[in-house]
Design a protein around this motif. Structure first.
Motif, PDB file in Angstrom:
ATOM      1  N   ASP A   9       0.842  -1.201   0.000  1.00  0.00           N
ATOM      2  CA  ASP A   9       0.000   0.000   0.000  1.00  0.00           C
ATOM      3  C   ASP A   9       0.875   1.248   0.000  1.00  0.00           C
ATOM      4  OD1 ASP A   9      -2.336  -1.486   0.061  1.00  0.00           O
ATOM      5  OD2 ASP A   9      -2.481  -1.418   2.257  1.00  0.00           O
ATOM      6  N   LYS A  10       1.900   1.255   0.812  1.00  0.00           N
ATOM      7  CA  LYS A  10       2.799   2.400   0.891  1.00  0.00           C
ATOM      8  C   LYS A  10       3.598   2.564  -0.391  1.00  0.00           C
ATOM      9  CE  LYS A  10       3.132   2.195   5.877  1.00  0.00           C
ATOM     10  NZ  LYS A  10       3.942   1.879   7.032  1.00  0.00           N
ATOM     11  N   LYS A  11       3.986   1.469  -1.020  1.00  0.00           N
ATOM     12  CA  LYS A  11       4.752   1.522  -2.269  1.00  0.00           C
ATOM     13  C   LYS A  11       3.923   2.198  -3.366  1.00  0.00           C
ATOM     14  CE  LYS A  11       7.031  -1.272  -5.739  1.00  0.00           C
ATOM     15  NZ  LYS A  11       7.103  -2.573  -6.357  1.00  0.00           N
ATOM     16  N   GLY A  12       2.655   1.838  -3.461  1.00  0.00           N
ATOM     17  CA  GLY A  12       1.780   2.450  -4.461  1.00  0.00           C
ATOM     18  C   GLY A  12       1.612   3.940  -4.224  1.00  0.00           C
ATOM     19  N   PHE A  13       1.489   4.323  -2.954  1.00  0.00           N
ATOM     20  CA  PHE A  13       1.354   5.732  -2.594  1.00  0.00           C
ATOM     21  C   PHE A  13       2.614   6.511  -2.978  1.00  0.00           C
ATOM     22  CE2 PHE A  13       2.130   9.079   0.577  1.00  0.00           C
ATOM     23  CZ  PHE A  13       1.062   9.905   0.281  1.00  0.00           C
ATOM     24  N   VAL A  14       3.767   5.942  -2.669  1.00  0.00           N
ATOM     25  CA  VAL A  14       5.038   6.602  -2.978  1.00  0.00           C
ATOM     26  C   VAL A  14       5.223   6.726  -4.494  1.00  0.00           C
ATOM     27  CG1 VAL A  14       7.563   6.377  -2.845  1.00  0.00           C
ATOM     28  CG2 VAL A  14       6.163   5.946  -0.813  1.00  0.00           C
ATOM     29  N   GLU A  15       4.898   5.676  -5.240  1.00  0.00           N
ATOM     30  CA  GLU A  15       5.015   5.734  -6.702  1.00  0.00           C
ATOM     31  C   GLU A  15       4.103   6.801  -7.285  1.00  0.00           C
ATOM     32  OE1 GLU A  15       4.227   1.726  -7.974  1.00  0.00           O
ATOM     33  OE2 GLU A  15       6.334   1.139  -7.777  1.00  0.00           O
ATOM     34  N   LYS A  16       2.883   6.900  -6.791  1.00  0.00           N
ATOM     35  CA  LYS A  16       1.930   7.905  -7.262  1.00  0.00           C
ATOM     36  C   LYS A  16       2.455   9.309  -6.943  1.00  0.00           C
ATOM     37  CE  LYS A  16      -2.269   9.448  -8.435  1.00  0.00           C
ATOM     38  NZ  LYS A  16      -2.044  10.541  -9.346  1.00  0.00           N
ATOM     39  N   MET A  17       2.997   9.476  -5.734  1.00  0.00           N
ATOM     40  CA  MET A  17       3.536  10.766  -5.335  1.00  0.00           C
ATOM     41  C   MET A  17       4.722  11.144  -6.234  1.00  0.00           C
ATOM     42  SD  MET A  17       4.662  11.980  -1.516  1.00  0.00           S
ATOM     43  CE  MET A  17       6.177  11.053  -1.478  1.00  0.00           C
ATOM     44  N   MET A  18       5.602  10.203  -6.535  1.00  0.00           N
ATOM     45  CA  MET A  18       6.764  10.476  -7.396  1.00  0.00           C
ATOM     46  C   MET A  18       6.325  10.811  -8.823  1.00  0.00           C
ATOM     47  SD  MET A  18       9.509   7.685  -5.960  1.00  0.00           S
ATOM     48  CE  MET A  18      10.747   8.072  -7.164  1.00  0.00           C
ATOM     49  N   GLU A  19       5.311  10.113  -9.308  1.00  0.00           N
ATOM     50  CA  GLU A  19       4.789  10.380 -10.649  1.00  0.00           C
ATOM     51  C   GLU A  19       4.184  11.774 -10.722  1.00  0.00           C
ATOM     52  OE1 GLU A  19       1.171   8.638 -13.300  1.00  0.00           O
ATOM     53  OE2 GLU A  19       2.480   7.136 -12.362  1.00  0.00           O
ATOM     54  N   ASP A  20       3.400  12.144  -9.724  1.00  0.00           N
ATOM     55  CA  ASP A  20       2.806  13.489  -9.683  1.00  0.00           C
ATOM     56  C   ASP A  20       3.883  14.566  -9.605  1.00  0.00           C
ATOM     57  OD1 ASP A  20       0.319  12.346  -9.812  1.00  0.00           O
ATOM     58  OD2 ASP A  20      -0.170  12.648  -7.677  1.00  0.00           O
ATOM     59  N   THR A  21       4.918  14.321  -8.815  1.00  0.00           N
ATOM     60  CA  THR A  21       6.024  15.275  -8.693  1.00  0.00           C
ATOM     61  C   THR A  21       6.749  15.427 -10.022  1.00  0.00           C
ATOM     62  OG1 THR A  21       6.279  14.684  -6.359  1.00  0.00           O
ATOM     63  CG2 THR A  21       8.142  15.807  -7.414  1.00  0.00           C
ATOM     64  N   ALA A  22       7.010  14.317 -10.699  1.00  0.00           N
ATOM     65  CA  ALA A  22       7.687  14.358 -12.003  1.00  0.00           C
ATOM     66  C   ALA A  22       6.859  15.143 -13.019  1.00  0.00           C
ATOM     67  CB  ALA A  22       7.953  12.945 -12.505  1.00  0.00           C
ATOM     68  N   LYS A  23       5.544  14.947 -13.022  1.00  0.00           N
ATOM     69  CA  LYS A  23       4.678  15.690 -13.939  1.00  0.00           C
ATOM     70  C   LYS A  23       4.714  17.186 -13.640  1.00  0.00           C
ATOM     71  CE  LYS A  23       1.337  12.061 -15.044  1.00  0.00           C
ATOM     72  NZ  LYS A  23      -0.038  11.593 -14.865  1.00  0.00           N
ATOM     73  N   ALA A  24       4.695  17.539 -12.354  1.00  0.00           N
ATOM     74  CA  ALA A  24       4.741  18.949 -11.963  1.00  0.00           C
ATOM     75  C   ALA A  24       6.065  19.576 -12.384  1.00  0.00           C
ATOM     76  CB  ALA A  24       4.532  19.087 -10.457  1.00  0.00           C
ATOM     77  N   ILE A  25       7.165  18.878 -12.185  1.00  0.00           N
ATOM     78  CA  ILE A  25       8.484  19.392 -12.582  1.00  0.00           C
ATOM     79  C   ILE A  25       8.551  19.559 -14.093  1.00  0.00           C
ATOM     80  CG2 ILE A  25      10.948  18.793 -12.732  1.00  0.00           C
ATOM     81  CD1 ILE A  25      10.626  17.562  -9.893  1.00  0.00           C
ATOM     82  N   ASP A  26       8.030  18.589 -14.843  1.00  0.00           N
ATOM     83  CA  ASP A  26       7.986  18.685 -16.313  1.00  0.00           C
ATOM     84  C   ASP A  26       7.216  19.920 -16.749  1.00  0.00           C
ATOM     85  OD1 ASP A  26       9.469  16.777 -17.529  1.00  0.00           O
ATOM     86  OD2 ASP A  26       7.782  15.504 -18.133  1.00  0.00           O
ATOM     87  N   SER A  27       6.052  20.131 -16.151  1.00  0.00           N
ATOM     88  CA  SER A  27       5.207  21.275 -16.503  1.00  0.00           C
ATOM     89  C   SER A  27       5.918  22.588 -16.199  1.00  0.00           C
ATOM     90  CB  SER A  27       3.887  21.183 -15.740  1.00  0.00           C
ATOM     91  OG  SER A  27       3.119  22.325 -15.971  1.00  0.00           O
ATOM     92  N   ILE A  28       6.521  22.686 -15.031  1.00  0.00           N
ATOM     93  CA  ILE A  28       7.243  23.902 -14.655  1.00  0.00           C
ATOM     94  C   ILE A  28       8.415  24.127 -15.599  1.00  0.00           C
ATOM     95  CG2 ILE A  28       8.710  24.908 -12.858  1.00  0.00           C
ATOM     96  CD1 ILE A  28       6.817  23.502 -10.804  1.00  0.00           C
ATOM     97  N   SER A  29       9.135  23.064 -15.921  1.00  0.00           N
ATOM     98  CA  SER A  29      10.290  23.159 -16.819  1.00  0.00           C
ATOM     99  C   SER A  29       9.874  23.685 -18.192  1.00  0.00           C
ATOM    100  CB  SER A  29      10.939  21.783 -16.950  1.00  0.00           C
ATOM    101  OG  SER A  29      11.952  21.804 -17.909  1.00  0.00           O
TER     102      SER A  29
END
Length: 147
Positions: A9-29
């Protein structure tokens, strides 16, 4: 009764959080890159000097002739061009990319000699603006016999 969380359960949460962060960084970039390009685009120029005139070439790719304002004084050329460029790239039958840029280009070119601005001649062809302006003091050379 509270369900006990597992490591999965925690692994899925962490992966989702990392994916959302990567998308936000891409958008800002992308936004930062666009802003830097939009605000720092300075068209290339060449200045040629002949005996009679000064010739300025300014690169304005993708700009329409009617969107260019040209102002010439005795010592400088000032160019302002509005642009609204849309590019469409088709990659196969499933993917189409649209890229749109708009803004204003400003360029001031200091001339090496004083010119006669009211006699300036300008042409715009293949994305290059050519301005030819007669010099106020023309350079003439004379053969002088040495005694």
């Amino acid at each position: 009764m509270k369900r006990k969380r597992t490591i999965l359960d925690k692994k899925g949460f962490v992966e989702k959080m990392m994916e959302d962060t990567a998308k936000a960084i891409d958008s800002i970039s992308k936004d930062i890159g666009k802003s830097v390009v939009d605000y720092t685009f300075v068209p290339g120029k060449d200045i040629l000097e002949t005996d009679d005139s000064v010739i300025v070439h300014v690169d304005l790719p993708g700009i329409k002739k009617e969107d260019i304002d040209l102002d010439v004084t005795e010592t400088r050329v000032r160019i302002k061009a509005d642009f609204d460029i849309t590019q469409e790239i088709n990659r196969g039958s499933h993917m189409t990319l649209h890229d749109r840029k708009s803004g204003v280009i400003r360029r001031t070119v200091r001339l090496p000699k004083k010119v006669i601005p009211q006699e300036a001649d300008a042409e715009f062809e293949n994305g290059v603006l050519k301005i030819e302006i007669p010099k106020q003091e023309k350079t003439e050379s004379f053969k002088v016999e040495i005694k």
